[in-house]
Scaffold this motif. Structure first.
Motif: not given
Length: 286
Positions: A17-22, A58-63, A45-46, A76-84
């Motif tokens: 939910y940075g510039q792109l996500g918003r 609002r999704l509180s946790q990835l599941c 993430r924040d 549109v957050a960070h590559p670690c999201v796709a990796q995990e």
């Protein structure tokens, strides 16, 4: 005569939910319904930044439950999201990978491509600021693409470097002059600036014969361009009788001072999101 049932809206979840996500969330809420699209959730993430959205979104946790309830997940957050979480997402839904630098890690790419093959869902890679994407693909598929180099020039404040590149950027800032931060194969660069070189990563996906090891990258910090991002794409192809065809394109994307994402990239991502439909289980540029 029975009335035809209205087609179901394609439900979209957004991770980041940075510039792109918003921007994408706002587009889905305002322009999505007439296009058959509905915003299902947003995760950040924040999580505090989500307070401007209605609580049900609002999704509180990835599941896994979240992926099972949507048709498309947009990262549109960070590559670690796709990796995990990428494999799990693709087991349930299509996945638009806004951080294709994640694919520079061979194990991540292997796992995501395997998930595509098993689950039948599509891994979408947005082109971002990559100009001439279709031409690059055609040349690569035809075996005529000999070389591909992408040069990205931004204000020093627009970079978010990690590792040793952070020190090199600091030296460039102290000098106050234009500096080449990196020049060489793309793969080693991706983990050093994962949020800054996604356009380069899209080029590696467009040209798999070259890939992350064959595509050449050049990263330039220039205090003389505080209000735009410049992307130069240099393509070399083998023509008739072995003569080389060379094409160079230069894209100047207006950007706020210090912004990671250029202004035109937001609309480009929205257009990519609209294209994420109907491709079956594959890896697809959009």
């Amino acid at each position: 005569m029975a009335q035809a049932e209205a087609p179901r809206c394609r439900r979209v979840g957004i991770l980041g939910y940075g510039q792109l996500g918003r921007f994408l969330a706002q587009q889905l809420l305002s322009r999505g319904p007439p296009l058959g699209l509905a915003l299902a959730f947003v995760w950040a993430r924040d999580g505090a930044r989500l307070e401007e959205l209605p609580p049900p979104l609002r999704l509180s946790q990835l599941c896994p439950l979240a992926w099972a309830e949507v048709d498309l997940v947009v990262e549109v957050a960070h590559p670690c999201v796709a990796q995990e979480h990428g494999e799990d997402i693709l087991a349930h839904a299509d996945f638009m990978l806004g951080s294709p630098t994640a694919l520079a890690d061979p194990e991540t790419e292997r796992r995501l491509r395997g998930a595509v093959a098993r689950g039948g869902h599509t891994l979408y890679v947005p082109r971002g600021a990559l100009w001439g994407c279709e031409d690059i693909q055609r040349m690569d598929r035809g075996g005529t693409l000999a070389a591909l180099k992408v040069t990205m020039t931004k204000s020093p404040q627009s970079f978010r470097p990690e590792g040793w590149l952070r020190e090199r950027l600091a030296a460039a800032v102290a000098a106050g002059t234009r500096a080449v931060l990196y020049e060489g194969p793309l793969r080693p660069l991706c983990p050093l600036v994962p949020n800054n070189v996604n356009t380069m990563a899209a080029a590696a996906v467009a040209a798999p014969r070259l890939g992350f090891d064959g595509v050449q990258a050049c990263l330039v910090a220039d205090p003389g361009v505080p209000d735009c991002h410049i992307v130069e794409v240099e393509v070399t192809a083998v023509g008739d009788k072995g003569r080389a065809l060379r094409v160079t394109s230069t894209r100047r994307n207006p950007a706020a001072p210090g912004a990671v994402t250029g202004d035109a990239t937001r609309e480009a991502f929205w257009r990519s999101l609209l294209a994420c439909r109907g491709h079956g289980g594959c890896v697809q540029l959009c």
